[in-house]
Scaffold this motif. Structure first.
Motif, PDB file in Angstrom:
ATOM      1  N   ALA A  61       0.916   1.621  -5.742  1.00 28.73           N
ATOM      2  CA  ALA A  61       0.269   2.750  -4.044  1.00 28.73           C
ATOM      3  C   ALA A  61       0.156   3.672  -5.578  1.00 28.73           C
ATOM      4  CB  ALA A  61       1.077   2.516  -3.313  1.00 28.73           C
ATOM      5  N   ILE A  62       1.517   4.059  -5.967  1.00 31.13           N
ATOM      6  CA  ILE A  62       1.414   5.009  -7.565  1.00 31.13           C
ATOM      7  C   ILE A  62       0.662   4.860  -8.353  1.00 31.13           C
ATOM      8  CG2 ILE A  62       3.220   5.405  -9.040  1.00 31.13           C
ATOM      9  CD1 ILE A  62       5.298   4.626  -7.509  1.00 31.13           C
TER      10      ILE A  62
ATOM     11  N   MET B  12      -5.687   2.213  -1.872  1.00 24.09           N
ATOM     12  CA  MET B  12      -5.054   0.325  -2.501  1.00 24.09           C
ATOM     13  C   MET B  12      -5.194   0.212  -0.517  1.00 24.09           C
ATOM     14  SD  MET B  12      -1.773  -1.604  -3.981  1.00 24.09           S
ATOM     15  CE  MET B  12      -0.834  -1.104  -2.105  1.00 24.09           C
ATOM     16  N   LEU B  13      -4.570   0.887   0.051  1.00 24.56           N
ATOM     17  CA  LEU B  13      -4.036  -0.091   1.792  1.00 24.56           C
ATOM     18  C   LEU B  13      -4.620   0.634   2.661  1.00 24.56           C
ATOM     19  CD1 LEU B  13      -0.544  -2.198   0.940  1.00 24.56           C
ATOM     20  CD2 LEU B  13      -3.905  -2.487   1.119  1.00 24.56           C
TER      21      LEU B  13
ATOM     22  N   GLY C 299      -2.893   7.377  -9.381  1.00 25.37           N
ATOM     23  CA  GLY C 299      -3.129   7.805 -10.826  1.00 25.37           C
ATOM     24  C   GLY C 299      -4.003   7.675 -11.166  1.00 25.37           C
ATOM     25  N   LYS C 300      -4.951   6.042 -10.934  1.00 30.69           N
ATOM     26  CA  LYS C 300      -5.964   5.832 -11.086  1.00 30.69           C
ATOM     27  C   LYS C 300      -6.991   6.354 -10.494  1.00 30.69           C
ATOM     28  CE  LYS C 300      -6.497   1.801 -13.189  1.00 30.69           C
ATOM     29  NZ  LYS C 300      -6.230   0.326 -13.608  1.00 30.69           N
ATOM     30  N   GLU C 301      -7.270   6.734  -8.985  1.00 29.52           N
ATOM     31  CA  GLU C 301      -7.891   7.823  -8.032  1.00 29.52           C
ATOM     32  C   GLU C 301      -8.179   9.495  -9.303  1.00 29.52           C
ATOM     33  OE1 GLU C 301     -11.125   9.272  -5.900  1.00 29.52           O
ATOM     34  OE2 GLU C 301      -9.782   7.115  -6.352  1.00 29.52           O
ATOM     35  N   ARG C 302      -7.005   9.614  -9.345  1.00 31.52           N
ATOM     36  CA  ARG C 302      -6.969  10.481  -9.945  1.00 31.52           C
ATOM     37  C   ARG C 302      -7.447  10.940 -12.080  1.00 31.52           C
ATOM     38  NH1 ARG C 302      -1.731  11.423  -7.905  1.00 31.52           N
ATOM     39  NH2 ARG C 302      -0.863  10.693 -10.205  1.00 31.52           N
ATOM     40  N   ARG C 303      -7.502   9.550 -12.056  1.00 31.07           N
ATOM     41  CA  ARG C 303      -8.029   9.992 -13.710  1.00 31.07           C
ATOM     42  C   ARG C 303      -9.937   9.597 -13.443  1.00 31.07           C
ATOM     43  NH1 ARG C 303      -3.836   6.319 -14.753  1.00 31.07           N
ATOM     44  NH2 ARG C 303      -4.790   4.681 -14.492  1.00 31.07           N
TER      45      ARG C 303
ATOM     46  N   TYR D 249      -5.128  -4.529  -6.229  1.00 31.86           N
ATOM     47  CA  TYR D 249      -3.740  -4.435  -5.750  1.00 31.86           C
ATOM     48  C   TYR D 249      -3.589  -5.184  -4.265  1.00 31.86           C
ATOM     49  CZ  TYR D 249      -2.757  -1.426  -9.665  1.00 31.86           C
ATOM     50  OH  TYR D 249      -2.572  -1.121 -11.374  1.00 31.86           O
ATOM     51  N   MET D 250      -5.335  -4.326  -3.933  1.00 35.21           N
ATOM     52  CA  MET D 250      -4.805  -4.860  -2.425  1.00 35.21           C
ATOM     53  C   MET D 250      -4.975  -6.462  -1.803  1.00 35.21           C
ATOM     54  SD  MET D 250      -7.914  -3.869   0.725  1.00 35.21           S
ATOM     55  CE  MET D 250      -9.621  -4.384  -0.288  1.00 35.21           C
TER      56      MET D 250
END
Length: 312
Positions: free
Chosen positions: A282-283, A307-308, A287-291, A250-251
């Motif tokens: 960013a959303i 992400m940034l 969510g991916k970091e939490r998973r 994403y970055m």
């Protein structure tokens, strides 16, 4: 040794499902995948259209050949709910359709439809500038790369998504990335119409675009390597950018679009797409970091920025 047979009580969750059996008698070592297949056959629905959850705690019964009913805690007379997710479309199909619009729209507006779209300008309408032609080529490269990645690189954790997403996703890409950017950037009076663009914006934009596209492709190849063909299991991603943020793909996507923004002469239409896209990514990144933290626990090094850095 054969496993003992258990009876599952089956109820629809939400709207009624035609031909859904009230009971299902199966061996206790039956896999989740086999349960989905049995109910799909009974109802005539696609296996991907159904979601099965345990009645006791509403957790999803995984559609996996590696998880048995015993593994997920289903016993004799356990209640399961079956939800009809509605018409489904393949992830790959949706992506191919949504990227097709911004892949062809810029060239159509810049060349084929130019005299009809900009009819209110003084005649003769000037030919596209070399910078406008370059931006059109870069947009084509970007979305052609997206299409090729969708076909040959990406491996999806789910086979399908709701078919209605086709319209939502196409609205974002076809109108915001396709029509919106192409119309304003390719206007005869746009900043990009100049044959003498700002040197700093031009070269910095070109460099950011090239770096972002190549680095983004590398990140996608890393993610592809984490999942075996036909598997939904993931590994912990490592490689260029992954030690800094959760989702470097994403970055790098944002960096590439900043490049387009600079090349366009700071067009508000590109900025609008950049802001909307960055917000959505960013959303997803949070969510991916939490998973990752939940799935891998102490094996995963938690990221401060998803992400940034140092923004999000």
């Amino acid at each position: 040794m054969a496993s003992h047979v258990i009876t599952l009580n089956v109820e629809p969750r939400g709207k009624r499902i035609r031909k859904l059996p009230k009971e299902l008698q199966v061996p206790a070592n039956t896999s989740g995948q086999e349960i989905y297949a049995s109910l799909a056959q009974a109802t005539g629905y696609s296996i991907h259209r159904l979601r099965i959850t345990k009645g006791v705690d509403k957790t999803v019964v995984p559609n996996s050949k590696d998880k048995t009913l015993e593994d997920v805690g289903l016993e004799n007379n356990s209640l399961v709910h079956v939800k009809d997710l509605g018409p489904q479309a393949g992830w790959r199909t949706v992506y191919i359709i949504e990227y097709f619009g911004p892949l062809v729209i810029p060239a159509l507006i810049l060349y084929g439809l130019r005299p009809y779209i900009y009819f209110n300008f003084d005649k003769p309408i000037p030919e596209p500038s070399s910078l406008q032609a370059l931006i059109c080529s870069l947009l084509t490269v970007h979305f052609l790369k997206r299409e090729l990645e969708t076909i040959f690189v990406h491996r999806f954790s789910s086979a399908t998504m709701p078919a209605r997403n086709i319209f939502k996703n196409c609205a974002h890409y076809w109108f915001l990335a396709g029509l919106n950017i192409a119309y304003w950037v390719f206007r005869p009076d746009a900043a990009a119409a100049s044959d003498e663009p700002n040197t700093i914006l031009f070269y910095s934009g070109l460099a950011l675009f090239a770096f972002g596209e190549i680095a983004n492709l590398n990140a996608h190849l890393v993610l592809r390597g984490l999942r075996k063909p036909g598997s939904t299991e993931r590994g912990i991603p490592r490689g260029f950018g992954f030690g800094l943020v959760t989702c470097p793909n994403y970055m790098f996507e944002v960096i590439a679009w900043i490049g387009i923004y600079l090349l366009s002469g700071l067009s508000w239409s590109v900025l609008l797409f950049l802001i909307v896209g960055t917000t959505q990514m960013a959303i997803w990144a949070r969510g991916k970091e939490r998973r990752y933290r939940k799935e891998f626990g102490d094996k995963y090094k938690a990221k401060k920025f998803t992400m940034l850095p140092p923004i999000v």
